[in-house]
Motif scaffolding. Structure first.
Motif, PDB file in Angstrom:
ATOM      1  N   GLU A  88       0.578  -0.863  -0.018  1.00 43.85           N
ATOM      2  CA  GLU A  88      -0.401  -0.022  -0.015  1.00 43.85           C
ATOM      3  C   GLU A  88       0.772   1.421   0.379  1.00 43.85           C
ATOM      4  OE1 GLU A  88      -1.977  -3.646   1.164  1.00 43.85           O
ATOM      5  OE2 GLU A  88      -0.212  -2.559   2.085  1.00 43.85           O
ATOM      6  N   GLU A  89       1.539   1.684   0.499  1.00 43.65           N
ATOM      7  CA  GLU A  89       2.407   2.298   0.641  1.00 43.65           C
ATOM      8  C   GLU A  89       3.280   2.344  -0.347  1.00 43.65           C
ATOM      9  OE1 GLU A  89       4.005   2.083   5.974  1.00 43.65           O
ATOM     10  OE2 GLU A  89       5.316   0.961   4.001  1.00 43.65           O
ATOM     11  N   ILE A  90       3.836   2.056  -0.890  1.00 46.05           N
ATOM     12  CA  ILE A  90       4.431   1.063  -2.462  1.00 46.05           C
ATOM     13  C   ILE A  90       3.443   2.218  -4.013  1.00 46.05           C
ATOM     14  CG2 ILE A  90       5.442   0.020  -4.423  1.00 46.05           C
ATOM     15  CD1 ILE A  90       6.557  -1.426  -2.238  1.00 46.05           C
ATOM     16  N   VAL A  91       2.475   1.833  -3.989  1.00 48.26           N
ATOM     17  CA  VAL A  91       1.533   2.342  -4.341  1.00 48.26           C
ATOM     18  C   VAL A  91       1.439   3.166  -4.372  1.00 48.26           C
ATOM     19  CG1 VAL A  91      -1.035   2.237  -4.941  1.00 48.26           C
ATOM     20  CG2 VAL A  91       0.187  -0.117  -4.991  1.00 48.26           C
ATOM     21  N   ALA A  92       0.919   3.874  -3.319  1.00 47.02           N
ATOM     22  CA  ALA A  92       1.011   5.318  -2.445  1.00 47.02           C
ATOM     23  C   ALA A  92       2.093   6.456  -3.039  1.00 47.02           C
ATOM     24  CB  ALA A  92       0.367   5.324  -1.380  1.00 47.02           C
ATOM     25  N   GLN A  95       2.080   6.755  -6.810  1.00 48.66           N
ATOM     26  CA  GLN A  95       0.925   7.881  -6.978  1.00 48.66           C
ATOM     27  C   GLN A  95       1.369   8.596  -6.879  1.00 48.66           C
ATOM     28  OE1 GLN A  95      -2.787   6.428  -4.987  1.00 48.66           O
ATOM     29  NE2 GLN A  95      -2.950   4.886  -6.590  1.00 48.66           N
ATOM     30  N   CYS A  96       1.472   9.638  -5.969  1.00 49.74           N
ATOM     31  CA  CYS A  96       1.827  10.552  -6.006  1.00 49.74           C
ATOM     32  C   CYS A  96       3.135  11.528  -6.293  1.00 49.74           C
ATOM     33  CB  CYS A  96       2.034  10.796  -4.229  1.00 49.74           C
ATOM     34  SG  CYS A  96       0.686  10.688  -3.498  1.00 49.74           S
ATOM     35  N   ARG A  97       4.219  10.618  -6.501  1.00 45.95           N
ATOM     36  CA  ARG A  97       5.004  10.526  -7.430  1.00 45.95           C
ATOM     37  C   ARG A  97       4.660  11.469  -9.085  1.00 45.95           C
ATOM     38  NH1 ARG A  97      10.366   7.537  -8.423  1.00 45.95           N
ATOM     39  NH2 ARG A  97      11.766   9.281  -9.555  1.00 45.95           N
ATOM     40  N   LEU A 160       8.757  16.884  -3.437  1.00 41.87           N
ATOM     41  CA  LEU A 160       9.821  15.501  -4.021  1.00 41.87           C
ATOM     42  C   LEU A 160      10.940  15.664  -2.989  1.00 41.87           C
ATOM     43  CD1 LEU A 160       9.153  16.806  -7.892  1.00 41.87           C
ATOM     44  CD2 LEU A 160       8.340  14.649  -6.861  1.00 41.87           C
ATOM     45  N   ALA A 161      11.241  16.429  -2.619  1.00 39.74           N
ATOM     46  CA  ALA A 161      12.349  16.655  -1.336  1.00 39.74           C
ATOM     47  C   ALA A 161      12.109  15.724  -0.274  1.00 39.74           C
ATOM     48  CB  ALA A 161      13.040  18.037  -1.293  1.00 39.74           C
ATOM     49  N   ASP A 162      10.877  15.479  -0.101  1.00 38.21           N
ATOM     50  CA  ASP A 162      10.256  14.535   1.468  1.00 38.21           C
ATOM     51  C   ASP A 162      10.465  13.489   1.394  1.00 38.21           C
ATOM     52  OD1 ASP A 162       9.899  17.819   2.840  1.00 38.21           O
ATOM     53  OD2 ASP A 162       7.680  17.142   2.280  1.00 38.21           O
ATOM     54  N   PHE A 163      10.243  13.319  -0.352  1.00 39.91           N
ATOM     55  CA  PHE A 163      10.028  11.483  -0.762  1.00 39.91           C
ATOM     56  C   PHE A 163      11.403  11.090  -0.799  1.00 39.91           C
ATOM     57  CE2 PHE A 163       8.714  11.404  -4.431  1.00 39.91           C
ATOM     58  CZ  PHE A 163       7.428  12.279  -4.305  1.00 39.91           C
ATOM     59  N   ARG A 164      12.245  12.583  -1.402  1.00 39.39           N
ATOM     60  CA  ARG A 164      13.487  11.935  -2.150  1.00 39.39           C
ATOM     61  C   ARG A 164      14.816  11.010  -1.763  1.00 39.39           C
ATOM     62  NH1 ARG A 164      14.014  12.248  -7.428  1.00 39.39           N
ATOM     63  NH2 ARG A 164      13.571  14.009  -7.250  1.00 39.39           N
ATOM     64  N   ALA A 214       8.652   2.062 -13.166  1.00 40.29           N
ATOM     65  CA  ALA A 214       9.551   2.197 -12.206  1.00 40.29           C
ATOM     66  C   ALA A 214       8.569   1.472 -11.248  1.00 40.29           C
ATOM     67  CB  ALA A 214       9.682   3.646 -11.517  1.00 40.29           C
ATOM     68  N   PHE A 215       7.736   1.871 -10.537  1.00 42.52           N
ATOM     69  CA  PHE A 215       6.821   1.682  -9.787  1.00 42.52           C
ATOM     70  C   PHE A 215       6.522   0.076 -10.514  1.00 42.52           C
ATOM     71  CE2 PHE A 215       2.125   0.086  -9.600  1.00 42.52           C
ATOM     72  CZ  PHE A 215       2.251  -0.345  -8.257  1.00 42.52           C
ATOM     73  N   VAL A 216       6.237   0.029 -12.000  1.00 42.88           N
ATOM     74  CA  VAL A 216       5.965  -1.197 -12.258  1.00 42.88           C
ATOM     75  C   VAL A 216       7.236  -2.275 -11.891  1.00 42.88           C
ATOM     76  CG1 VAL A 216       5.979  -2.890 -14.145  1.00 42.88           C
ATOM     77  CG2 VAL A 216       4.317  -0.827 -14.175  1.00 42.88           C
ATOM     78  N   PHE A 217       9.144  -1.917 -11.909  1.00 50.42           N
ATOM     79  CA  PHE A 217       9.914  -2.574 -11.678  1.00 50.42           C
ATOM     80  C   PHE A 217      10.265  -2.817 -10.079  1.00 50.42           C
ATOM     81  CE2 PHE A 217      14.441  -2.208 -10.233  1.00 50.42           C
ATOM     82  CZ  PHE A 217      15.153  -3.938 -10.730  1.00 50.42           C
ATOM     83  N   LYS A 218       9.500  -1.559  -9.372  1.00 54.63           N
ATOM     84  CA  LYS A 218       9.534  -1.517  -8.043  1.00 54.63           C
ATOM     85  C   LYS A 218       8.986  -2.890  -7.699  1.00 54.63           C
ATOM     86  CE  LYS A 218      10.071  -0.137  -3.456  1.00 54.63           C
ATOM     87  NZ  LYS A 218      11.036  -0.872  -2.926  1.00 54.63           N
ATOM     88  N   LYS A 219       7.302  -2.702  -7.641  1.00 58.62           N
ATOM     89  CA  LYS A 219       6.582  -4.266  -7.601  1.00 58.62           C
ATOM     90  C   LYS A 219       6.954  -4.808  -7.849  1.00 58.62           C
ATOM     91  CE  LYS A 219       1.659  -4.740  -7.978  1.00 58.62           C
ATOM     92  NZ  LYS A 219       1.926  -5.813  -8.811  1.00 58.62           N
TER      93      LYS A 219
END
Length: 235
Positions: A88-92, A95-97, A160-164, A214-219
């Motif tokens: 769930e954290e990965i998706v969130a 999505q925001c990124r 973006l800096a917050d989760f860089r 990047a999300f697909v690879f991460k997942k």
């Protein structure tokens, strides 16, 4: 005989006269973000203190700071482990990124000067020839940060800096995969082309596709790791 933990850590040296606990914190944080300490890996306070050649107290204090950063999980009586992202954290996160980096790319294309575009092109070209994963992550981070800065939107920059740092941890993983690395280089080139054409719509589309990939690879990577963990548990 109990197995002795061995962590990929170096002895703490003086870092601009920072308190010892802060030096330990920085050392452990860098190891986590680089992937030297993997998600779900248990961190033994005594062993880490021995390896870093410090007492247990600064290690304990560093653990508390890392927990506030959401990089480790402290469970009373059970110990400390490196935190991994939940599905769930990965998706969130992605999505925001995708939305924010897409907006940043659109605004960048509309506002970038010729000098800024040339600097972005230089960074993209540089990444094509970088083989060292750590160096690649550093240059890649500069590339994405520069696009958000050129956007001129402070909310995009701050968000973006917050989760860089969390993103950089994922980048270390992808930088060790030659296939994903080549795809990233191509995707960066498409983003640059759209920015050079001052085509905001195309720049946003190219950036959003880049983040989705990047999300697909991460997942996929997370699912492989989870299956490996389950297989190990069954043995």
């Amino acid at each position: 005989m109990a197995k002795k933990e061995a962590y990929k850590l170096q002895a703490v040296d003086s870092i601009e006269r920072l308190p010892l606990s802060e030096q330990v914190y920085i050392t452990l944080k860098q190891a986590i973000l680089r992937g030297d300490l993997q998600p779900t890996e248990k961190l033994n306070e005594v062993k880490i203190a021995e390896q870093l050649k410090v007492s247990a107290t600064p290690v304990r204090e560093a653990f508390r700071k890392l927990a506030k950063d959401n990089l480790v999980v402290i469970v009373p009586w059970k110990g400390v482990t490196v935190k991994g992202d939940t599905p769930e954290e990965i998706v969130a996160l992605y999505q925001c990124r995708e939305v924010m980096e897409g907006l940043g790319a659109r605004l960048c294309a509309e506002r970038a000067t010729e000098e800024q575009i040339e600097e972005l092109k230089t960074l993209a070209i540089e990444m094509h020839s970088i083989e060292d994963a750590r160096e690649r992550v550093e240059v890649n981070s500069r590339f994405h940060s520069m696009i958000s800065t050129i956007s001129g939107n402070d909310s995009v920059v701050d968000y973006l800096a917050d989760f860089r740092e969390r993103v950089n941890r994922d980048m270390y993983i992808s930088s060790f995969n030659s296939g994903r690395t080549r795809e990233c280089d191509d995707e960066h080139d498409h983003i640059i082309q759209a920015i050079e054409n001052h085509d905001g719509e195309a720049a946003e589309a190219a950036m959003r596709l880049h983040i989705r990939n990047a999300f697909v690879f991460k997942k996929a990577t997370a699912e492989i790791a989870e299956r490996a963990k389950e297989a190990k548990t069954e043995l």
